[in-house]
Design a protein around this motif. Structure first.
Motif, PDB file in Angstrom:
ATOM      1  N   THR A 179       0.828  -1.212   0.000  1.00 40.50           N
ATOM      2  CA  THR A 179       0.000   0.000   0.000  1.00 40.50           C
ATOM      3  C   THR A 179       0.861   1.260   0.000  1.00 40.50           C
ATOM      4  O   THR A 179       2.020   1.247   0.433  1.00 40.50           O
ATOM      5  CB  THR A 179      -0.923   0.048   1.231  1.00 40.50           C
ATOM      6  OG1 THR A 179      -0.120   0.002   2.420  1.00 40.50           O
ATOM      7  CG2 THR A 179      -1.905  -1.102   1.236  1.00 40.50           C
ATOM      8  N   SER A 196      -0.132   5.871  -0.256  1.00 40.61           N
ATOM      9  CA  SER A 196      -1.121   6.904  -0.576  1.00 40.61           C
ATOM     10  C   SER A 196      -0.422   8.160  -1.090  1.00 40.61           C
ATOM     11  O   SER A 196       0.769   8.357  -0.874  1.00 40.61           O
ATOM     12  CB  SER A 196      -1.970   7.248   0.654  1.00 40.61           C
ATOM     13  OG  SER A 196      -1.176   7.901   1.633  1.00 40.61           O
ATOM     14  N   GLY A 215      -1.970  11.817   3.402  1.00 41.77           N
ATOM     15  CA  GLY A 215      -2.680  11.312   4.562  1.00 41.77           C
ATOM     16  C   GLY A 215      -2.318   9.885   4.930  1.00 41.77           C
ATOM     17  O   GLY A 215      -1.316   9.340   4.472  1.00 41.77           O
ATOM     18  N   SER A 216      -3.188   9.296   5.764  1.00 39.45           N
ATOM     19  CA  SER A 216      -2.911   7.934   6.245  1.00 39.45           C
ATOM     20  C   SER A 216      -4.207   7.211   6.584  1.00 39.45           C
ATOM     21  O   SER A 216      -5.269   7.820   6.702  1.00 39.45           O
ATOM     22  CB  SER A 216      -2.016   7.996   7.485  1.00 39.45           C
ATOM     23  OG  SER A 216      -2.686   8.677   8.533  1.00 39.45           O
ATOM     24  N   MET A 217      -4.083   5.918   6.755  1.00 37.69           N
ATOM     25  CA  MET A 217      -5.197   5.065   7.175  1.00 37.69           C
ATOM     26  C   MET A 217      -4.636   3.690   7.503  1.00 37.69           C
ATOM     27  O   MET A 217      -3.471   3.390   7.209  1.00 37.69           O
ATOM     28  CB  MET A 217      -6.257   4.948   6.084  1.00 37.69           C
ATOM     29  CG  MET A 217      -5.807   4.181   4.847  1.00 37.69           C
ATOM     30  SD  MET A 217      -7.112   4.095   3.610  1.00 37.69           S
ATOM     31  CE  MET A 217      -6.646   2.589   2.751  1.00 37.69           C
ATOM     32  N   VAL A 269      -1.189   2.519   5.895  1.00 38.45           N
ATOM     33  CA  VAL A 269      -1.126   3.218   4.616  1.00 38.45           C
ATOM     34  C   VAL A 269      -0.713   4.665   4.844  1.00 38.45           C
ATOM     35  O   VAL A 269      -1.307   5.372   5.656  1.00 38.45           O
ATOM     36  CB  VAL A 269      -2.498   3.176   3.897  1.00 38.45           C
ATOM     37  CG1 VAL A 269      -2.414   3.832   2.533  1.00 38.45           C
ATOM     38  CG2 VAL A 269      -2.999   1.745   3.787  1.00 38.45           C
ATOM     39  N   SER A 270       0.302   5.107   4.111  1.00 37.28           N
ATOM     40  CA  SER A 270       0.766   6.495   4.177  1.00 37.28           C
ATOM     41  C   SER A 270       1.509   6.792   2.879  1.00 37.28           C
ATOM     42  O   SER A 270       1.488   5.994   1.953  1.00 37.28           O
ATOM     43  CB  SER A 270       1.697   6.703   5.380  1.00 37.28           C
ATOM     44  OG  SER A 270       2.928   6.032   5.181  1.00 37.28           O
ATOM     45  N   THR A 271       2.187   7.920   2.841  1.00 33.63           N
ATOM     46  CA  THR A 271       2.948   8.274   1.639  1.00 33.63           C
ATOM     47  C   THR A 271       4.220   7.438   1.492  1.00 33.63           C
ATOM     48  O   THR A 271       4.892   7.528   0.478  1.00 33.63           O
ATOM     49  CB  THR A 271       3.293   9.771   1.639  1.00 33.63           C
ATOM     50  OG1 THR A 271       3.988  10.081   2.845  1.00 33.63           O
ATOM     51  CG2 THR A 271       2.025  10.626   1.542  1.00 33.63           C
ATOM     52  N   ALA A 282      -8.780   6.616   9.062  1.00 28.55           N
ATOM     53  CA  ALA A 282      -8.480   7.423   7.872  1.00 28.55           C
ATOM     54  C   ALA A 282      -8.344   8.887   8.272  1.00 28.55           C
ATOM     55  O   ALA A 282      -9.208   9.439   8.946  1.00 28.55           O
ATOM     56  CB  ALA A 282      -9.576   7.260   6.826  1.00 28.55           C
ATOM     57  N   CYS A 310      -6.588  10.888   3.956  1.00 29.22           N
ATOM     58  CA  CYS A 310      -5.990   9.964   2.992  1.00 29.22           C
ATOM     59  C   CYS A 310      -6.571  10.195   1.592  1.00 29.22           C
ATOM     60  O   CYS A 310      -7.778  10.353   1.430  1.00 29.22           O
ATOM     61  CB  CYS A 310      -6.239   8.526   3.430  1.00 29.22           C
ATOM     62  SG  CYS A 310      -5.197   7.327   2.570  1.00 29.22           S
ATOM     63  N   GLU A 311      -5.685  10.219   0.602  1.00 25.15           N
ATOM     64  CA  GLU A 311      -6.088  10.395  -0.790  1.00 25.15           C
ATOM     65  C   GLU A 311      -5.328   9.408  -1.669  1.00 25.15           C
ATOM     66  O   GLU A 311      -4.158   9.130  -1.428  1.00 25.15           O
ATOM     67  CB  GLU A 311      -5.778  11.815  -1.276  1.00 25.15           C
ATOM     68  CG  GLU A 311      -6.557  12.890  -0.545  1.00 25.15           C
ATOM     69  CD  GLU A 311      -6.211  14.285  -1.033  1.00 25.15           C
ATOM     70  OE1 GLU A 311      -5.564  14.438  -2.092  1.00 25.15           O
ATOM     71  OE2 GLU A 311      -6.597  15.237  -0.329  1.00 25.15           O
ATOM     72  N   ALA A 317      -5.391   6.075  -2.187  1.00 21.54           N
ATOM     73  CA  ALA A 317      -4.784   4.909  -1.542  1.00 21.54           C
ATOM     74  C   ALA A 317      -4.622   3.806  -2.586  1.00 21.54           C
ATOM     75  O   ALA A 317      -5.592   3.335  -3.167  1.00 21.54           O
ATOM     76  CB  ALA A 317      -5.643   4.430  -0.384  1.00 21.54           C
TER      77      ALA A 317
END
Length: 129
Positions: free
Chosen positions: A59, A61, A64-66, A84-86, A112, A115-116, A118
């Motif tokens: 994963t 993104s 953001g994050s989730m 999930v993050s950059t 979340a 997050c964008e 993902a």
């Protein structure tokens, strides 16, 4: 004439031509998904076709994050969920990871935060019929 038939040619399937080799019963498999603006909740793909095992979830993104948990018919894959993050996150799954033809596949999103885009990639093996 395009070619001539040679009566002494080896029959296809005899093994000497190399054409009789069967494909391996399990093949590398992957599938990728994008959730544009993920929110907390469950995203389900109903009655997914094919038999496969999910051995890794990768994963990342755009912002953001989730937290992401992958489920087969409501049961989480064995192993840890993805953060999930950059930064790219890869989690291995070696138990409870086998999908049979017709089972649901779900992504459970939690925590979340802005997050964008993902990106989710499932990697594993597919079982041929």
């Amino acid at each position: 004439m395009w070619g001539a038939f040679n009566a002494t040619s080896t029959a296809v399937g005899s093994g000497s031509t190399g054409l009789a080799t069967k494909a391996a019963k399990t093949q590398p498999w992957s599938e990728s998904f994008i959730i544009e603006f993920p929110e907390d909740g469950t995203y389900t793909f109903a009655a997914v076709g094919g038999s496969f095992s999910i051995e890794q979830v990768v994963t990342e993104s755009a912002a953001g994050s989730m937290t992401l948990e992958v489920q087969i018919d409501g049961a989480a894959l064995g192993g840890s969920p993805n953060a999930v993050s950059t930064s790219r996150d890869t989690q291995a799954h070696d138990s409870d990871n086998t999908h049979s033809d017709g089972q649901d596949l779900s992504f459970v999103v939690s925590a979340a935060s802005g997050c964008e885009r993902a990106s989710i990639t499932l990697i594993g093996t597919e079982t041929l019929a």
